[in-house]
Design a protein around this motif. Structure first.
Motif, PDB file in Angstrom:
ATOM      1  N   VAL A 184       0.895  -1.156  -0.097  1.00  0.00           N
ATOM      2  CA  VAL A 184       0.117  -0.009  -0.069  1.00  0.00           C
ATOM      3  C   VAL A 184       0.664   1.277   0.034  1.00  0.00           C
ATOM      4  N   LEU A 185       1.934   1.370   0.679  1.00  0.00           N
ATOM      5  CA  LEU A 185       2.834   2.239   0.895  1.00  0.00           C
ATOM      6  C   LEU A 185       3.602   2.724  -0.249  1.00  0.00           C
ATOM      7  N   LEU A 186       4.227   1.488  -0.862  1.00  0.00           N
ATOM      8  CA  LEU A 186       4.809   1.451  -2.488  1.00  0.00           C
ATOM      9  C   LEU A 186       3.479   2.031  -3.440  1.00  0.00           C
ATOM     10  N   LEU A 187       2.529   1.573  -3.424  1.00  0.00           N
ATOM     11  CA  LEU A 187       1.524   1.907  -4.262  1.00  0.00           C
ATOM     12  C   LEU A 187       1.296   3.493  -4.198  1.00  0.00           C
ATOM     13  N   LEU A 188       1.159   4.171  -2.934  1.00  0.00           N
ATOM     14  CA  LEU A 188       1.023   5.394  -2.738  1.00  0.00           C
ATOM     15  C   LEU A 188       2.441   6.160  -3.339  1.00  0.00           C
ATOM     16  N   GLY A 189       3.555   5.462  -3.141  1.00  0.00           N
ATOM     17  CA  GLY A 189       4.712   6.163  -3.668  1.00  0.00           C
ATOM     18  C   GLY A 189       4.470   6.359  -5.192  1.00  0.00           C
ATOM     19  N   THR A 190       3.992   5.352  -5.994  1.00  0.00           N
ATOM     20  CA  THR A 190       4.046   5.400  -7.632  1.00  0.00           C
ATOM     21  C   THR A 190       3.171   6.656  -7.857  1.00  0.00           C
ATOM     22  N   PHE A 191       2.298   7.214  -7.169  1.00  0.00           N
ATOM     23  CA  PHE A 191       1.418   8.283  -7.593  1.00  0.00           C
ATOM     24  C   PHE A 191       2.301   9.344  -7.691  1.00  0.00           C
ATOM     25  N   ALA A 192       3.516   9.530  -7.041  1.00  0.00           N
ATOM     26  CA  ALA A 192       4.377  10.698  -7.289  1.00  0.00           C
ATOM     27  C   ALA A 192       5.411  10.602  -8.417  1.00  0.00           C
ATOM     28  N   LEU A 193       5.459   9.431  -9.179  1.00  0.00           N
ATOM     29  CA  LEU A 193       6.279   9.036 -10.436  1.00  0.00           C
ATOM     30  C   LEU A 193       5.609   9.221 -11.527  1.00  0.00           C
ATOM     31  N   PRO A 194       6.255   9.624 -12.417  1.00  0.00           N
ATOM     32  CA  PRO A 194       5.463   9.697 -13.711  1.00  0.00           C
ATOM     33  C   PRO A 194       4.819   8.565 -14.185  1.00  0.00           C
ATOM     34  N   HIS A 195       3.693   8.728 -14.643  1.00  0.00           N
ATOM     35  CA  HIS A 195       2.826   7.695 -15.351  1.00  0.00           C
ATOM     36  C   HIS A 195       3.009   7.595 -16.921  1.00  0.00           C
ATOM     37  N   THR A 196       3.123   8.917 -17.298  1.00  0.00           N
ATOM     38  CA  THR A 196       3.494   8.717 -18.798  1.00  0.00           C
ATOM     39  C   THR A 196       3.928  10.119 -19.063  1.00  0.00           C
ATOM     40  N   GLY A 197       5.203  10.377 -19.835  1.00  0.00           N
ATOM     41  CA  GLY A 197       5.569  11.568 -20.155  1.00  0.00           C
ATOM     42  C   GLY A 197       6.246  12.238 -18.616  1.00  0.00           C
ATOM     43  N   SER A 198       5.697  13.332 -18.525  1.00  0.00           N
ATOM     44  CA  SER A 198       6.097  14.130 -16.997  1.00  0.00           C
ATOM     45  C   SER A 198       4.712  14.388 -16.095  1.00  0.00           C
ATOM     46  N   VAL A 199       3.879  13.441 -16.612  1.00  0.00           N
ATOM     47  CA  VAL A 199       2.583  13.469 -15.815  1.00  0.00           C
ATOM     48  C   VAL A 199       2.741  12.399 -14.759  1.00  0.00           C
ATOM     49  N   ASN A 200       2.351  12.783 -13.418  1.00  0.00           N
ATOM     50  CA  ASN A 200       2.635  11.619 -12.583  1.00  0.00           C
ATOM     51  C   ASN A 200       1.182  11.258 -12.043  1.00  0.00           C
ATOM     52  N   GLY A 201       1.178  10.504 -11.270  1.00  0.00           N
ATOM     53  CA  GLY A 201      -0.272   9.598 -10.879  1.00  0.00           C
ATOM     54  C   GLY A 201      -1.356  10.712 -10.276  1.00  0.00           C
ATOM     55  N   TRP A 202      -0.958  11.642  -9.486  1.00  0.00           N
ATOM     56  CA  TRP A 202      -1.846  12.453  -8.907  1.00  0.00           C
ATOM     57  C   TRP A 202      -2.507  13.373  -9.819  1.00  0.00           C
ATOM     58  N   GLN A 203      -1.426  13.679 -10.904  1.00  0.00           N
ATOM     59  CA  GLN A 203      -2.061  14.534 -12.085  1.00  0.00           C
ATOM     60  C   GLN A 203      -3.257  13.755 -12.985  1.00  0.00           C
ATOM     61  N   VAL A 204      -2.927  12.565 -13.120  1.00  0.00           N
ATOM     62  CA  VAL A 204      -3.775  11.633 -13.772  1.00  0.00           C
ATOM     63  C   VAL A 204      -5.082  11.611 -12.912  1.00  0.00           C
ATOM     64  N   LEU A 205      -5.086  11.220 -11.540  1.00  0.00           N
ATOM     65  CA  LEU A 205      -6.015  11.189 -10.830  1.00  0.00           C
ATOM     66  C   LEU A 205      -7.184  12.338 -10.632  1.00  0.00           C
TER      67      LEU A 205
END
Length: 176
Positions: free
Chosen positions: A43-64
């Protein structure tokens, strides 16, 4: 002449009204054991992946949140559904299952994580498939999307294992 012997009352009958509600309460509980620690780490690792780029320069929080940066990167519905399923089931119901230790929460977390995993695979696939009609080139899947998928699959396997391992006491039928 036959004489009938008087029926001797069972002493446990007087406690049955106290025991049955407690038995039903315990039937819905789980004891994940070491899997609780594994689930908490993922769960902690999954939360951390939201700060990483999901595509290009867009991170998970921006996608959310479907931010302007996500719209510029032309984020598709699969990526948005993936991050929502990851947040609701991978994080929300996993935390609920860890805190409340209820069987139904672990089952919902497993089911939602499974659907989210399928959506994550489709999100990666949709980022790798070039658009036919559009002239713009889209970025491929980022490290946050891939690691998020790995964490969600691991959470699915963890919660599915917890949901399957119910003790014999919880699955036994009540004594009549």
């Amino acid at each position: 002449m036959t004489t009938s012997t008087p029926r001797v009352p069972d002493p446990s009958e007087s406690f049955r009204s106290d025991v049955d509600p407690e038995r039903r309460r315990l039937a819905g509980e789980i004891d994940p054991g070491i899997r609780a620690l594994v689930a908490a780490v993922f769960v902690l690792l999954l939360l951390g992946t939201f700060a990483l780029p999901h595509t290009g320069s867009v991170n998970g929080w921006q996608v959310l949140t479907n931010s302007a940066a996500a719209q510029e990167e032309s984020i598709k519905i699969m990526s948005q559904l993936f991050v929502w399923f990851a947040m609701v089931f991978g994080v929300g119901f996993s935390i609920l299952g860890l805190v409340r230790r209820r069987w139904i929460a672990s089952l919902v977390a497993a089911g939602g994580s499974f659907v989210g995993s399928v959506l994550g695979m489709l999100a990666i696939w949709s980022r790798q498939t070039p658009p036919i009609a559009e002239a713009t080139v889209t970025s491929g899947p980022g490290i946050g999307l891939v690691l998020g998928l790995v964490c969600l699959v691991a959470l699915f396997l963890t919660w599915f294992g917890v949901a399957l391992t119910r003790s014999p006491e919880t699955t036994a039928k009540p004594v009549q």
